[in-house]
Design a protein around this motif. Structure first.
Motif: not given
Length: 647
Positions: A289-297, A308-324
């Protein structure tokens, strides 16, 4: 799904006739059809003990839902512990770790894999020991710890080359190749894929061949051979779709999106990225989900759909931080340390046992020597041997204690560095907040011309935020956990212009006048990044605690061999009782600005520490209701390095 007992009987007979084919711990090959059939078998059939073990592992390994896979892995662990079957206990913990890994909980995953390693060692099961090391290495790799990823995978390969399990060896080679791919070692990656591909081909192991094709395609994409990359990845996806292997399919679809993005075929790229996102969300695969969010952004930004780019970028950051997140990193480091220390302790225990045995032998030899008289030399040699053993034990104890102290220090430095990064990012984010308020104000006033003007300020703010992130990244790479100090000639006027530009939008939003009076010829001898951090924090605090209509002034002057840099404001001031502890990071120091902006007190602690690091000091004068003045005193540039006062 199996609908009657006859079909269930056919499935279970076929399953045990073929035998449970081993699914490598790092391939994550899944087949939902197999999982559904085995669940029906487990729920409706009377199975022998060994069949229960096989079916439970089969469900845990093949189910695409990691939560359900985790349930059956736990059942396998409980049954194995009850029956004291340590090979199956190893397999249960292995599948438990795989489920946690799919869920994105890497700290629990590595804990389960170390438990599987201990179970395999207890059973003296060499293929299992190799498989466990392989899973540990894969998990560290997923957390971007490539050094430990390669370390444990190479250990797995050494062990597996001594076994008959060529499929697991091929998997270890495949995943080690993927590790080199992640650190841009493309030639090494292809060499490992070539060897693993030969084994998978000889064994006709379809899943392995699919992964080998796809991973090779990833390398060719990085090397610029998009035609070959696209061909191999398409073939891999086609094979894996029949197994419903969402974990691999999503990665390969994201790479296909990248290939079409490079070809500027953005709509086709978007189809692959959206397909990967849909599959990852369906199966709860956080990493994908993290990687797909970054690519969609990236793709929506290329298409001009910035919302939409900003929305997916925010989703990427949220999932990235929850994993790492920092807690995960620390837990994984602690688990690795615990295991390595336990291995050292086992060696120490073995040496202690040898020492006790030697003491017993020495006592017997002493009696013989006393009786014989002629064997005194043998007694002397035995005594020397005991001294050598004691010396070895002492050296190893010191080594273990030194490693423990070093790890403690690294963790402290790492904690401090993450705090610095978190705080430094707050200032630019506040700038964006100010710009957001201006946009809202202009919309309410229907001021289209001013909205167009905001675009230029927005670009400047993005560039400045990007510069800040680059600075922080350089610190992290260069220092590996230590706060850097690299003094150089600093032109203060340029730094002041940069910071005034950074906070301009935020000041305009609060109707605050920003003033800079810095001589062009004033040069400091200081660490540039830390000077930026000091002034950025002082200006940010001034903006927070200055009401609308006020002013903030950044000025500087030379005083002998020192430069004095002042940040003055007409804000709410600081209470007298708080001035004494202003630069101490202790107690509850949370405060709020004139419009509810939150402060934690970390910024002034950084100002204090960084001023000392640069051989200077910081002073403050304040009166409630009238404003505050901070004065930074640091050495000026004299044409040669100034001795550092860093502590």
């Amino acid at each position: 799904m199996i609908k009657d007992n006859d079909s269930v009987n056919v499935s279970v007979k076929a399953y045990f006739l073929i035998g449970f084919y081993f699914i490598s711990p790092c391939l994550f090959s899944q087949n939902q059809k197999v999982a559904d059939s085995l669940i029906a078998v487990f729920q409706t059939q009377q199975l022998e003990l060994n069949q229960k073990f096989e079916v439970l592992r089969g469900i845990a390994a093949n189910h695409i839902n990691p939560d359900i896979g985790l349930q059956y892995a736990n059942k396998l662990i409980s049954l194995s512990e009850k029956e004291e079957e340590f090979v199956w206990l190893y397999r249960g913990y292995l599948q438990q770790g795989n489920a946690y890994k799919l869920k994105g909980n890497l700290s629990l995953a590595v804990e389960s894999f170390f438990k599987s390693l201990k179970a395999a060692q207890r059973a003296d099961y060499t293929p299992g020991i190799g498989g466990a090391y392989l899973s540990v290495g894969d998990t560290y790799a997923n957390n971007n710890d490539h050094e430990n990823g390669i370390k444990y995978r190479n250990r797995a390969i050494e062990i597996l080359r001594t076994t008959e399990d060529s499929v697991t060896l091929a998997t270890a080679l495949l995943n080690t190749g993927y590790e080199y791919y992640l650190i841009d070692g493309y030639d090494s990656a292809l060499a490992f894929y070539k060897e693993s591909g030969r084994i998978f081909e000889n064994k006709d192991f379809v899943i392995g061949k699919a992964y080998n094709l796809g991973n090779s395609g990833l390398v060719y994409a990085k090397q610029g051979d998009n035609k070959l990359a696209e061909s191999q990845i398409r073939e891999a996806i086609s094979i894996l779709e029949s197994f419903e292997d969402s974990y691999a399919i999503t990665e390969f679809e994201i790479e296909m999106a990248s290939i079409y993005q490079q070809k500027s075929e953005l709509r086709e790229a978007l189809k692959y990225a959206e397909s990967a996102m849909e599959l990852a969300l369906k199966d709860g695969l956080k990493k994908r989900i993290r990687d797909a969010s970054l690519k969609l952004s990236e793709l929506h930004a290329d298409l001009g759909d910035f919302e939409k780019a900003f929305s997916y970028q925010s989703q990427y950051i949220a999932y990235r931080d929850s994993i790492n997140n920092e807690e995960t990193i620390r837990k994984m480091a602690d688990l690795r340390t615990e295991y390595e220390v336990s291995q050292k302790q086992a060696e120490v225990d073995l040496l202690n046992e040898q020492k006790r045995n030697q003491q017993l032998i020495g006592a017997g030899l002493t009696a013989v020597l006393l009786l014989a008289g002629a064997l005194a030399f043998t007694f002397y040699r035995n005594n020397k041997e005991k001294q050598r053993v004691n010396l070895i034990l002492s050296e190893q104890k010191e080594e273990i204690e030194a490693q423990r102290d070093q790890l403690d220090e690294l963790n402290k430095s790492k904690d401090k560095f993450f705090s610095i990064i978190s705080h430094d990012l707050r200032g630019p984010v506040h700038a964006f907040k100010g710009m957001s308020r201006l946009i809202k104000m202009y919309i309410d006033q229907n001021s289209i011309h001013e909205l167009a003007e905001i675009n230029e300020h927005f670009d400047n703010s993005v560039d400045q935020l990007s510069t800040l992130l680059d600075d922080l990244l350089e610190w992290a790479v260069a220092q590996q956990g230590n706060v850097p100090y690299n003094p150089e000639k600093v032109k203060l006027n340029a730094v002041a212009d940069e910071l005034i530009g950074l906070f301009n939008n935020m000041a305009r939003a609060k109707k605050i006048e920003l003033i800079a009076e810095v001589p062009d010829d004033l040069m400091l001898w200081a660490d540039l990044n830390s000077i930026r951090t000091i002034l950025r924090n002082l200006l940010n605090n001034a903006l927070k605690f200055t009401p609308e209509g006020g002013w903030i002034k950044l000025s500087a002057a030379r005083a002998g061999e020192r430069g004095e840099v002042k940040v003055e404001d007409t804000g709410i001031g600081i209470a007298r009782d708080k001035l004494e502890t202003l630069f101490k990071l202790a107690g509850h120091k949370r405060s709020w600005g004139t419009e509810g902006e939150k402060g934690l007190g970390l910024g002034l602690q950084l100002v204090y520490e960084f001023s000392k690091m640069n051989g200077g000091e910081v002073r403050v004068e304040s009166e409630e209701g009238k404003g505050t003045s901070f004065t930074l005193v640091v050495p000026v540039y004299r044409g040669e390095p100034v001795p550092s006062a860093q502590t």
